[in-house]
Design a protein around this motif. Structure first.
Motif, mmCIF file in Angstrom:
data_model
loop_
_atom_site.group_PDB
_atom_site.id
_atom_site.type_symbol
_atom_site.label_atom_id
_atom_site.label_comp_id
_atom_site.label_asym_id
_atom_site.label_seq_id
_atom_site.Cartn_x
_atom_site.Cartn_y
_atom_site.Cartn_z
ATOM 1 N N GLU A 37 -2.342 -1.243 2.344
ATOM 2 C CA GLU A 37 -2.359 0.028 1.560
ATOM 3 C C GLU A 37 -4.006 0.223 1.432
ATOM 4 O OE1 GLU A 37 -1.181 2.793 -1.483
ATOM 5 O OE2 GLU A 37 0.001 1.384 -0.008
ATOM 6 N N VAL A 38 -4.958 -0.658 1.241
ATOM 7 C CA VAL A 38 -6.363 -0.405 1.044
ATOM 8 C C VAL A 38 -6.934 0.542 2.202
ATOM 9 C CG1 VAL A 38 -8.721 -1.446 0.943
ATOM 10 C CG2 VAL A 38 -6.889 -2.396 -0.455
ATOM 11 N N ASP A 39 -6.488 -0.037 3.516
ATOM 12 C CA ASP A 39 -6.996 0.672 4.809
ATOM 13 C C ASP A 39 -6.470 2.128 4.846
ATOM 14 O OD1 ASP A 39 -8.349 -1.538 5.270
ATOM 15 O OD2 ASP A 39 -6.998 -2.156 6.853
ATOM 16 N N LEU A 40 -5.118 2.284 4.365
ATOM 17 C CA LEU A 40 -4.554 3.658 4.359
ATOM 18 C C LEU A 40 -5.125 4.549 3.394
ATOM 19 C CD1 LEU A 40 -0.632 2.732 4.732
ATOM 20 C CD2 LEU A 40 -2.335 3.868 6.293
ATOM 21 N N LYS A 41 -5.459 3.930 2.191
ATOM 22 C CA LYS A 41 -6.084 4.856 1.154
ATOM 23 C C LYS A 41 -7.362 5.352 1.453
ATOM 24 C CE LYS A 41 -4.627 3.652 -2.760
ATOM 25 N NZ LYS A 41 -4.289 3.012 -4.107
ATOM 26 N N SER A 42 -8.175 4.227 1.831
ATOM 27 C CA SER A 42 -9.477 4.725 2.424
ATOM 28 C C SER A 42 -9.470 5.730 3.591
ATOM 29 C CB SER A 42 -10.201 3.267 2.900
ATOM 30 O OG SER A 42 -10.453 2.302 1.915
ATOM 31 N N SER A 43 -8.708 5.556 4.544
ATOM 32 C CA SER A 43 -8.597 6.512 5.603
ATOM 33 C C SER A 43 -8.115 8.068 4.821
ATOM 34 C CB SER A 43 -7.684 6.021 6.752
ATOM 35 O OG SER A 43 -8.165 4.657 7.211
ATOM 36 N N GLN A 93 10.119 9.650 8.411
ATOM 37 C CA GLN A 93 10.966 9.360 7.258
ATOM 38 C C GLN A 93 12.330 9.137 7.835
ATOM 39 O OE1 GLN A 93 10.014 8.716 4.236
ATOM 40 N NE2 GLN A 93 8.275 9.099 4.855
ATOM 41 N N LEU A 94 12.856 9.955 9.198
ATOM 42 C CA LEU A 94 14.084 9.805 9.360
ATOM 43 C C LEU A 94 14.283 8.700 10.585
ATOM 44 C CD1 LEU A 94 15.399 13.544 9.634
ATOM 45 C CD2 LEU A 94 15.882 11.901 8.022
ATOM 46 N N LEU A 95 13.488 8.590 11.446
ATOM 47 C CA LEU A 95 13.397 7.614 12.625
ATOM 48 C C LEU A 95 12.493 6.440 12.667
ATOM 49 C CD1 LEU A 95 13.956 10.544 15.201
ATOM 50 C CD2 LEU A 95 15.781 8.955 14.593
ATOM 51 N N GLY A 96 11.235 6.448 11.976
ATOM 52 C CA GLY A 96 10.190 5.570 12.287
ATOM 53 C C GLY A 96 8.984 6.175 12.492
ATOM 54 N N SER A 123 4.442 3.318 1.490
ATOM 55 C CA SER A 123 5.628 4.209 1.337
ATOM 56 C C SER A 123 5.570 5.537 1.965
ATOM 57 C CB SER A 123 6.132 4.261 -0.048
ATOM 58 O OG SER A 123 6.254 2.958 -0.632
ATOM 59 N N ILE A 124 4.667 6.094 1.960
ATOM 60 C CA ILE A 124 4.544 7.474 2.443
ATOM 61 C C ILE A 124 4.594 7.716 4.073
ATOM 62 C CG2 ILE A 124 3.060 9.697 2.713
ATOM 63 C CD1 ILE A 124 2.081 9.084 -0.161
ATOM 64 N N PHE A 125 3.824 6.519 4.399
ATOM 65 C CA PHE A 125 3.878 6.369 6.088
ATOM 66 C C PHE A 125 5.024 5.489 6.405
ATOM 67 C CE2 PHE A 125 -0.512 7.926 5.077
ATOM 68 C CZ PHE A 125 -0.567 8.917 5.671
ATOM 69 N N ASN A 126 5.787 5.129 5.638
ATOM 70 C CA ASN A 126 6.928 4.026 5.795
ATOM 71 C C ASN A 126 6.546 2.995 7.024
ATOM 72 O OD1 ASN A 126 9.535 3.426 6.292
ATOM 73 N ND2 ASN A 126 10.033 4.838 7.857
ATOM 74 N N THR A 127 5.228 2.297 6.198
ATOM 75 C CA THR A 127 4.911 1.094 7.099
ATOM 76 C C THR A 127 4.372 0.068 6.412
ATOM 77 O OG1 THR A 127 3.254 0.701 9.092
ATOM 78 C CG2 THR A 127 2.592 2.250 7.291
#
Length: 441
Positions: A132-138, A265-268, A123-127
């Protein structure tokens, strides 16, 4: 001006030009490595992953705020101590700063680690493109490198305070070169992964500062930070000066660093890529200008503490001539920009023609402001800059949102809001510097 002052002025000027020449050589290599790395990373990650990576790096760069301006305060105090020929005084400030930043780094990393486990990173990175696991680890891995480097990068402020700014540029050259090697290896031998990019970037960042810390403290063992040299009486001078730098840094980060977050957040996140490409292209100008200005900070401080105001006036006049030349280069780059970007990115990135000229305007305001900001920073005359920075930070985000959502200006709207925010100090800063130097005649 007495003979001793003339001699000191000549030594300072000669050292400045020496630092500048060495910096120029290594800065060219650093810029080249950074520019070669960007298209490789873009091809490796793809536009959306690349946008996520740059936004992630932007988010975690906010940690630099939490030094409460201690780094810049340390730079001025080291320069002041050397001007007064008191290395013990400098050593006490260095030890106190390292203890404070080490404690802050540990507390922030522990707090962030707990929060990162529960935060919804998709949600934070809008993607949904990256799990989620890869984002959290990174994010967690990158935060470790950033917080550790936050502590050990104090070495750069010491080099600046010693009027050895070229060494910092050598470090940047090494860091960028290591990063390029890591990215090239990843591109040729691995599948796309933000986590692997994090490891490559993190090791390049930390390794350089560790090497240069060992080099400095071997040469100047009297400056090695120790618990015995920690002086609680030095905390107040560092913080009283540092808190103003902190507020200015906070405002500047709101102005410069929220752009990518707003775009996401506004454009992607995919719209971050053209912004980042142009930011990297035009950063050639600001990097070159910074290379010229950075050695002047401790030199201004040294000259001001010794009462050599004619030397300061001569150098500011020279910097204004350099700024005029850089204005011309900036708008020439705007004209040639579409051709450069097309060749550089293999037509992977599409950029609006108006965005090139807005970036040129943005860079021109930055160059003009920095000519005066570096002097007032060096002599601790921060009140006006603090006031204008806070006002700029307050108006930047709502202006960006208004231009994007109401006027439908897209990326151009976000950049226009940044230009307007920068205009306050650009108008008032020269007046402040003029009044300071006229009073010192």
């Amino acid at each position: 001006m007495g003979i001793d002052q003339v001699s000191l002025s000549n030594v300072r000027s000669n050292n400045y030009f020496t630092q500048l020449k060495v910096s120029a050589l290594y800065k060219v290599v650093a810029i080249a490595a950074s520019f070669i790395a960007l298209p490789i990373m873009l091809k490796y990650l793809g536009p959306e992953r690349f946008g996520i990576w740059t936004t992630m790096l932007t988010l975690l760069t906010w940690v630099m705020l939490f030094d409460l301006g201690i780094g810049n305060g340390l730079k001025n105090k080291v320069s002041e101590s050397i001007a007064k020929d008191n290395s013990n005084y400098a050593a006490e400030y260095i030890s106190t700063a390292y203890m404070l930043i080490g404690l802050i780094s540990f507390i922030l990393f522990a707090s962030f680690l707990i929060a990162a486990i529960w935060l919804p990173w998709q949600s934070i990175f809008n993607t949904q493109f990256v799990s989620e696991v890869d984002l959290k680890s990174s994010v967690i891995t990158l935060s470790f490198f950033i917080f550790f480097n936050f502590w050990i990068s104090l070495i750069n402020q010491i080099y600046h305070g010693l009027q050895k700014s070229s060494v910092v540029v050598v470090g940047q050259c090494m860091s960028n070169s290591f990063a390029l090697v890591f990215i090239s290896i990843l591109y040729n031998f691995t599948e796309p992964s933000i986590l692997l990019i994090v490891y490559g970037y993190g090791f390049a960042l930390v390794l350089t500062n560790v090497v240069f810390s060992l080099f400095l403290f071997k040469r100047y063992p009297q400056l090695i930070p120790t618990g015995r040299k920690f002086d609680r009486n030095k905390i107040k001078p560092l913080l009283s000066l540092g808190i103003k730098f902190f507020i200015i840094q906070l405002a500047v980060l709101v102005i410069f660093m929220t752009d990518k977050i707003l775009i996401t957040q506004l454009l992607g996140p995919e719209h971050v890529t053209p912004y980042e490409v142009l930011f990297k292209l035009f950063s050639i100008i600001t990097i070159l200008h910074g290379m010229i200005l950075i050695p002047l900070w401790p030199a201004y401080s040294d000259a001001y503490n010794r009462g050599e105001f004619d030397w300061i006036r001569r150098n500011i006049k020279q910097q204004l001539k350099i700024a005029l030349f850089l204005f011309i280069c900036t708008f020439l780059m705007a004209v040639l920009g579409p051709i450069i970007v097309s060749i550089w990115t293999d037509d992977l990135v599409s950029v609006s023609p108006r965005l090139y000229y807005l970036f040129a305007l943005f860079i021109a305001f930055t160059i003009w402001s920095n000519v005066f900001a570096y002097f007032v920073n060096a002599v601790n005359k921060l009140n006006l800059q603090l006031f204008t920075a806070v006002i700029a930070a307050i108006v930047n985000v709502p202006l960006s949102v208004y231009f994007v959502r109401v006027l439908d200006m897209g990326l151009e709207g976000i950049l226009l809001a940044t230009v307007i925010s920068l205009s306050f100090f650009s108008l008032l800063g020269p007046i402040q510097v003029y009044r300071i130097l006229v009073r010192k005649r």
